[in-house]
Design an enzyme around this catalytic site. Structure first.
Site, PDB file in Angstrom:
ATOM      1  N   CYS A  82      96.950  53.212  36.516  1.00 39.68           N
ATOM      2  CA  CYS A  82      95.779  53.952  37.007  1.00 39.68           C
ATOM      3  C   CYS A  82      94.617  53.017  37.332  1.00 39.68           C
ATOM      4  CB  CYS A  82      95.420  55.064  36.029  1.00 39.68           C
ATOM      5  SG  CYS A  82      94.479  56.376  36.823  1.00 39.68           S
ATOM      6  N   HIS A 188     100.083  57.380  34.176  1.00 45.79           N
ATOM      7  CA  HIS A 188      99.907  56.788  32.833  1.00 45.79           C
ATOM      8  C   HIS A 188     101.204  56.865  32.025  1.00 45.79           C
ATOM      9  CE1 HIS A 188      95.435  56.519  32.756  1.00 45.79           C
ATOM     10  NE2 HIS A 188      95.521  57.515  33.622  1.00 45.79           N
ATOM     11  N   GLU A 190     102.009  55.284  29.561  1.00 44.90           N
ATOM     12  CA  GLU A 190     101.701  55.076  28.127  1.00 44.90           C
ATOM     13  C   GLU A 190     101.413  56.402  27.420  1.00 44.90           C
ATOM     14  OE1 GLU A 190      99.891  54.306  30.677  1.00 44.90           O
ATOM     15  OE2 GLU A 190      97.782  54.782  30.359  1.00 44.90           O
TER      16      GLU A 190
HETATM   17  N1  GLN Z   1      89.435  57.197  38.815  1.00 42.60           N
HETATM   18  C1  GLN Z   1      89.444  56.090  37.914  1.00 42.60           C
HETATM   19  C2  GLN Z   1      88.944  54.827  38.581  1.00 42.60           C
HETATM   20  O1  GLN Z   1      88.523  54.805  39.691  1.00 42.60           O
HETATM   21  C3  GLN Z   1      90.818  55.828  37.328  1.00 42.60           C
HETATM   22  C4  GLN Z   1      91.185  56.919  36.363  1.00 42.60           C
HETATM   23  C5  GLN Z   1      92.172  56.521  35.330  1.00 42.60           C
HETATM   24  O2  GLN Z   1      92.414  55.347  35.042  1.00 42.60           O
HETATM   25  N2  GLN Z   1      92.693  57.515  34.659  1.00 42.60           N
HETATM   26  O3  GLN Z   1      88.980  53.803  37.952  1.00 42.60           O
END
Ligand code: GLN
Length: 209
Positions: A82, A188, A190
């Site tokens: 992410c 994610h 994890e």
């Molecule tokens: N939207 C977040 C960002 O721009 C990422 C979100 C996440 O890691 N769950 O970093």
């Protein structure tokens, strides 16, 4: 490499304990890292999810931006989930003014790409096996992966050396990629019990040693 590889988890912000646990399950020796002197003995690095603008600012404040850029550019295996995927992107769409990344993967990543109404959702990801990949023999990559997306990015454009490992079933968007020893997922892994992505990363780290 016969002993468990030492994999650092960047512990500036985000879901660090979940990655530490997943890496231990996958057979690695995980250590949280937050200072430049802690990153030089690592076999691999995980960049957790959280918020990429915060990760960027904290990396600058902790003098980690340049050292990690250099280590990743010189071949340190890294996996980002992410916000961690965003940090591994060479180019951003919808970054804030001046937002910087560690880079390494020749791709453009769009932040918060899935839109406001679906801030957070679960979906199946189709994982692709690449016949030529060293981990193809691991098996079990045909089954879809139940994945958690939280204000997730997607990969908008990828260079020819970037292999697509996973697409989100509903939109067909690219949400998992690999370029050499660098791995990134928009979701994610994890946060769910399926350990295939962490196992793949541990395999990549072992192959690199
Ligand atoms: N939207 C977040 C960002 O721009 C990422 C979100 C996440 O890691 N769950 O970093």
């Amino acid at each position: 490499m016969s002993s468990a590889p030492v994999i650092g988890v960047l512990a500036l912000q985000g879901d660090v304990p979940e990655h530490l646990r997943a890496l231990a399950d996958a057979g690695a020796r995980p250590v949280p890292v937050r200072r430049p002197e802690e990153v030089h003995q690592l076999d691999g690095l995980v960049i957790p999810g959280g918020e990429s603008t915060t990760l960027w600012r904290l990396s600058v404040a902790f003098d980690m931006l340049e050292p990690l850029r250099k280590l990743i550019a010189s071949g340190l295996p890294a996996f980002g989930s992410c916000a961690g995927m965003i940090m591994l992107a060479d180019r951003l769409a919808d970054g804030v003014d001046g937002q910087q990344t560690f880079g390494g993967i020749d791709m453009t990543v769009r932040r918060n790409a899935f839109g406001r109404q679906v801030d957070s959702f679960e979906s199946d990801v189709t994982l692709r096996t690449l016949a030529a990949a060293p981990w193809a023999g691991l098996g079990g990559y045909g089954r879809p992966m139940r994945a958690v997306f939280i204000r997730a990015p997607w990969v908008e454009q990828n260079g020819e050396n970037v292999a697509v490992l996973g697409t989100e079933e509903r939109t067909g968007r690219i949400v998992a990629v690999r370029q050499g020893p660098l791995l990134a997922t928009a979701f994610h892994p994890e946060l769910t019990p399926d350990r295939r992505i962490h196992e793949l990363f541990v395999e990549i780290v072992k192959d690199n040693a």
